[in-house]
Design a protein around this motif. Structure first.
Motif, short mmCIF file in Angstrom:
data_model
loop_
_atom_site.label_atom_id
_atom_site.label_comp_id
_atom_site.label_asym_id
_atom_site.label_seq_id
_atom_site.Cartn_x
_atom_site.Cartn_y
_atom_site.Cartn_z
N VAL A 13 28.48 38.43 31.00
CA VAL A 13 29.04 38.51 32.35
C VAL A 13 29.45 37.10 32.78
N LYS A 14 30.69 36.94 33.24
CA LYS A 14 31.21 35.66 33.74
C LYS A 14 31.74 35.88 35.16
N PRO A 15 31.20 35.12 36.13
CA PRO A 15 31.53 35.40 37.54
C PRO A 15 32.94 34.96 37.95
N ASP A 16 33.53 34.01 37.24
CA ASP A 16 34.84 33.48 37.66
C ASP A 16 35.83 33.56 36.50
N VAL A 17 36.90 34.29 36.75
CA VAL A 17 37.98 34.41 35.77
C VAL A 17 39.31 34.59 36.54
N ASP A 39 48.52 27.18 38.37
CA ASP A 39 48.07 26.82 39.71
C ASP A 39 48.05 28.00 40.67
N ALA A 40 48.71 29.08 40.31
CA ALA A 40 48.78 30.24 41.21
C ALA A 40 48.43 31.50 40.42
N PRO A 41 47.16 31.78 40.17
CA PRO A 41 46.77 33.00 39.44
C PRO A 41 47.14 34.24 40.26
N ASP A 42 47.46 35.33 39.56
CA ASP A 42 47.83 36.58 40.22
C ASP A 42 46.60 37.37 40.68
N TRP A 43 45.46 37.12 40.09
CA TRP A 43 44.24 37.81 40.52
C TRP A 43 43.04 36.98 40.06
N SER A 44 41.95 37.04 40.84
CA SER A 44 40.71 36.34 40.50
C SER A 44 39.54 37.28 40.73
N LYS A 59 36.00 44.18 30.93
CA LYS A 59 36.28 44.75 32.23
C LYS A 59 36.47 43.64 33.25
N LEU A 60 37.57 43.72 34.00
CA LEU A 60 37.86 42.79 35.09
C LEU A 60 37.55 43.52 36.39
N GLU A 61 36.56 42.99 37.16
CA GLU A 61 36.06 43.67 38.35
C GLU A 61 36.10 42.73 39.55
N ASP A 62 36.09 43.36 40.72
CA ASP A 62 36.05 42.59 41.95
C ASP A 62 34.68 41.95 42.11
N LYS A 63 34.62 40.71 42.61
CA LYS A 63 33.35 39.99 42.72
C LYS A 63 32.41 40.63 43.72
N VAL A 64 32.95 41.21 44.80
CA VAL A 64 32.13 41.73 45.87
C VAL A 64 31.83 43.21 45.68
N SER A 65 32.85 44.01 45.56
CA SER A 65 32.66 45.46 45.49
C SER A 65 32.41 45.96 44.08
N GLU A 67 34.75 46.83 42.06
CA GLU A 67 35.81 47.77 41.72
C GLU A 67 36.56 47.30 40.49
N LEU A 68 36.86 48.23 39.62
CA LEU A 68 37.52 47.90 38.36
C LEU A 68 39.00 47.59 38.61
N PHE A 69 39.43 46.44 38.14
CA PHE A 69 40.83 46.05 38.25
C PHE A 69 41.58 46.44 36.98
N ALA A 70 41.04 46.13 35.83
CA ALA A 70 41.66 46.48 34.55
C ALA A 70 40.60 46.35 33.47
N GLN A 71 40.81 47.02 32.33
CA GLN A 71 39.89 46.90 31.20
C GLN A 71 40.68 46.92 29.91
N ALA A 72 40.09 46.30 28.90
CA ALA A 72 40.72 46.23 27.59
C ALA A 72 39.72 46.70 26.55
N PRO A 73 39.87 47.90 25.97
CA PRO A 73 38.98 48.34 24.89
C PRO A 73 39.30 47.57 23.61
N VAL A 74 38.24 47.04 22.98
CA VAL A 74 38.39 46.21 21.78
C VAL A 74 37.81 46.97 20.60
N GLN A 75 38.66 47.30 19.62
CA GLN A 75 38.22 47.99 18.41
C GLN A 75 37.81 47.01 17.30
N GLU A 76 38.42 45.84 17.29
CA GLU A 76 38.10 44.83 16.28
C GLU A 76 38.40 43.45 16.86
N TYR A 77 37.70 42.48 16.29
CA TYR A 77 37.89 41.10 16.77
C TYR A 77 37.71 40.15 15.58
#
Length: 262
Positions: A13-17, A39-44, A59-65, A67-77
């Motif tokens: 879990v990383k609080p800032d992205v 300098d101008a991120p579209d979402w944080s 999973k990219l989620e809102d810090k407070v609520s 709420e899921l913003f977007a997710q990326a399923p990873v099959q291999e890395y």
């Protein structure tokens, strides 16, 4: 995708992205973070990496609520779902996917290099575990399909075990009369004669007469008792063992006062 009924575990879990909208890639050189508007991120928000079965989810989620913003399923890395940029170690390109199956590419970045390192290690550890699980399953399938060794007993088959039946050689023991073992005599020694029956431990010297016929006792080096008679010719009982005609007349004792007249 993950199988139904499997539980979901949290890997990191990383609080800032920060999330960036990236332009299409013009060449095959790879993505460059300098082409983004850093300098101008579209979402944080926050990033949470989970695993369900062998599939990892970014999973990219809102810090407070939350709420899921977007997710990326990873099959291999490493793979097409997560790609690094050519000019920085803090930025990555993710392929996000919605429930309908549509996908898009976005850029994500961390303000600290340590967060980017943890993100990378979490994915590596998960897929290292997935590789080990695949090898274990493969070996198990090969073991089941291979020939099996039958160690059971056939009908009428028996085995014989010899346990603790070694032969021991007994040394002969010398035995004397009565079954008792006797030790051999020492070399060069002499065996003492057995004691006479009816003898006692007392040394008794028989007296043959009065004071004129006393006996002398001498002790030699062997500690044996020897009786020496002072006058062997004055045996009082010699007439009973030898005829009178063959023996000379006995000499008269000089002191006749010690004899009893019959």
């Amino acid at each position: 995708m993950a199988a139904e009924g499997e539980y979901e575990s949290i890997l990191c879990v990383k609080p800032d992205v920060n999330v960036y909208r990236i332009p299409p890639r013009a060449t095959n050189r790879g993505y460059r973070a300098a082409d983004w508007k850093l300098d101008a991120p579209d979402w944080s928000g926050r990033m949470r990496i989970t695993a369900k079965g062998k599939v990892a989810f970014i999973k990219l989620e809102d810090k407070v609520s939350g709420e899921l913003f977007a997710q990326a399923p990873v099959q291999e890395y490493p793979g097409i779902t997560v790609e690094t940029v050519s000019d920085s170690s803090r930025y990555f390109v993710l392929r996000i996917q919605d429930d309908s199956g549509r996908s898009a590419f976005i850029g994500v970045g961390f303000g600290d290099r340590g967060d980017a390192f943890d993100f990378n290690v979490a994915l590596q550890d998960h897929f290292k575990w997935v590789k080990q699980e695949n090898e274990i399953s493969k070996n198990a399938q090969l073991g089941d399909s291979g020939p099996k060794l039958d160690l059971g007993f056939k009908e009428g088959q028996t085995i014989t075990l010899n346990i603790g039946q070694g032969k021991k050689r007994d040394k002969p023991r010398p035995q004397g009369s009565g079954g008792f073992g006797l030790l051999p005599p020492p070399p060069g020694g002499k065996i003492a004669p057995p004691p006479l029956s009816g003898s006692s431990n007392h040394n008794t010297v028989p007296q043959t007469g009065g004071s004129a016929t006393g006996c002398l006792l001498e002790l030699d080096s062997s500690n044996s008792n020897t009786v020496v008679q002072s006058n062997p010719s004055s045996d009082l009982w010699g007439d009973f063992s030898t005829p009178a005609s063959s023996l000379p007349p006995p000499a008269r004792p000089q002191n006749t006062t010690n004899w009893i007249q019959f």
